[in-house]
Design an enzyme around this catalytic site. Structure first.
Site, PDB file in Angstrom:
ATOM      1  N   LYS A   6     -17.736  25.373 -40.172  1.00 14.95           N
ATOM      2  CA  LYS A   6     -18.048  23.956 -40.348  1.00 14.95           C
ATOM      3  C   LYS A   6     -19.455  23.726 -39.810  1.00 14.95           C
ATOM      4  CE  LYS A   6     -16.139  19.339 -39.361  1.00 14.95           C
ATOM      5  NZ  LYS A   6     -14.984  18.609 -38.747  1.00 14.95           N
ATOM      6  N   ASP A 100      -5.359   9.786 -36.016  1.00 14.06           N
ATOM      7  CA  ASP A 100      -5.839   9.849 -37.404  1.00 14.06           C
ATOM      8  C   ASP A 100      -4.900  10.678 -38.269  1.00 14.06           C
ATOM      9  OD1 ASP A 100      -7.548   9.071 -39.412  1.00 14.06           O
ATOM     10  OD2 ASP A 100      -9.026  10.652 -39.046  1.00 14.06           O
ATOM     11  N   LYS A 102      -2.900  11.471 -41.252  1.00 17.11           N
ATOM     12  CA  LYS A 102      -2.866  11.110 -42.667  1.00 17.11           C
ATOM     13  C   LYS A 102      -2.845  12.401 -43.477  1.00 17.11           C
ATOM     14  CE  LYS A 102      -7.936  10.664 -42.889  1.00 17.11           C
ATOM     15  NZ  LYS A 102      -9.054   9.757 -43.243  1.00 17.11           N
ATOM     16  N   ASN A 105      -5.704  14.991 -43.465  1.00 17.96           N
ATOM     17  CA  ASN A 105      -5.982  15.746 -42.240  1.00 17.96           C
ATOM     18  C   ASN A 105      -4.918  16.800 -41.939  1.00 17.96           C
ATOM     19  OD1 ASN A 105      -8.332  14.380 -41.797  1.00 17.96           O
ATOM     20  ND2 ASN A 105      -7.486  12.959 -40.292  1.00 17.96           N
TER      21      ASN A 105
END
Length: 211
Positions: A6, A100, A102, A105
């Site tokens: 990343k 977070d 969802k 993710n």
């Protein structure tokens, strides 16, 4: 071994106000070690880039499967939910609120197991403390976040209820094409319409989580 790299541009992080969330993600990933949470192996930087060397998870996002199949069976939903619960319990035991949860993710590995990823909105919090940041993603934020009433670890369980509903139906429970109207449904206490054919156990779980 195969890894995912990343790469983050430092200037872009400053411009988009993501410096704090990037530091948070690195700090969390450096301390967690769980089979259902993506693992950070190395982190380094160059003059203008930040680089995170992480597990390569090649199964894609849970979101893709939900969108394509428009909902799962209860057995499949139970399988994913149980692994998510184990990951959340681990984070909470370390006083980390995920904030977070969802489908975007949650990645699936080559064996079909989940990998929780993206910890930029996570927060360190003791059980008795509340935080007041308004963060999260539309339809997955608990009412106390939207109302800025202060929140703790319970917000992750509310988001889990939304996610379980979405896995069964294909859409979040308070979804609306107009996000503002979706928020109004959520905040005015609109009745939760259970998925067609949902078992009493599933209905009881959803009623307990999304309330």
């Amino acid at each position: 071994a195969v890894y995912a790299l990343k790469v983050l541009n430092k200037e872009d992080l400053v411009t988009t106000n993501q410096v704090l969330s990037t530091k948070t993600e690195r700090r969390v990933l450096e301390v967690v070690n769980h089979p259902f949470i993506v693992r950070l192996h190395y982190a380094f930087e160059t003059r203008d880039k930040l680089c995170l060397v992480m597990d390569f998870v090649n199964g894609g996002e849970l979101f893709t499967y939900i969108s394509r199949e428009r909902g799962f069976s209860e057995d499949r939903t139970r399988f994913y939910a149980s692994e998510i619960i184990l990951a959340l319990e681990y984070l909470h035991a370390m006083d980390i609120i995920y904030r977070d949860l969802k489908p975007e993710n949650i990645l699936l590995d080559r064996h079909g197991h989940i990998q929780l990823t993206d910890f930029g909105l996570s927060k360190d919090a003791m059980e008795t403390q509340k935080t007041y940041s308004v963060v999260g993603s539309p339809y997955y934020m608990a009412p106390e976040i939207l109302l800025n009433q202060g929140h703790g670890k319970a917000v992750d369980w509310w988001s889990l209820g939304v996610l379980i509903f979405e896995m069964l139906v294909g859409l979040p429970p308070f979804y609306h094409d107009n996000t503002r109207l979706g928020y109004e449904k959520l905040l005015t206490g609109a009745a939760l319409e259970f998925p067609a054919g949902a078992s009493p156990a599933a209905q009881g779980l959803l009623a307990g989580l999304v309330r």
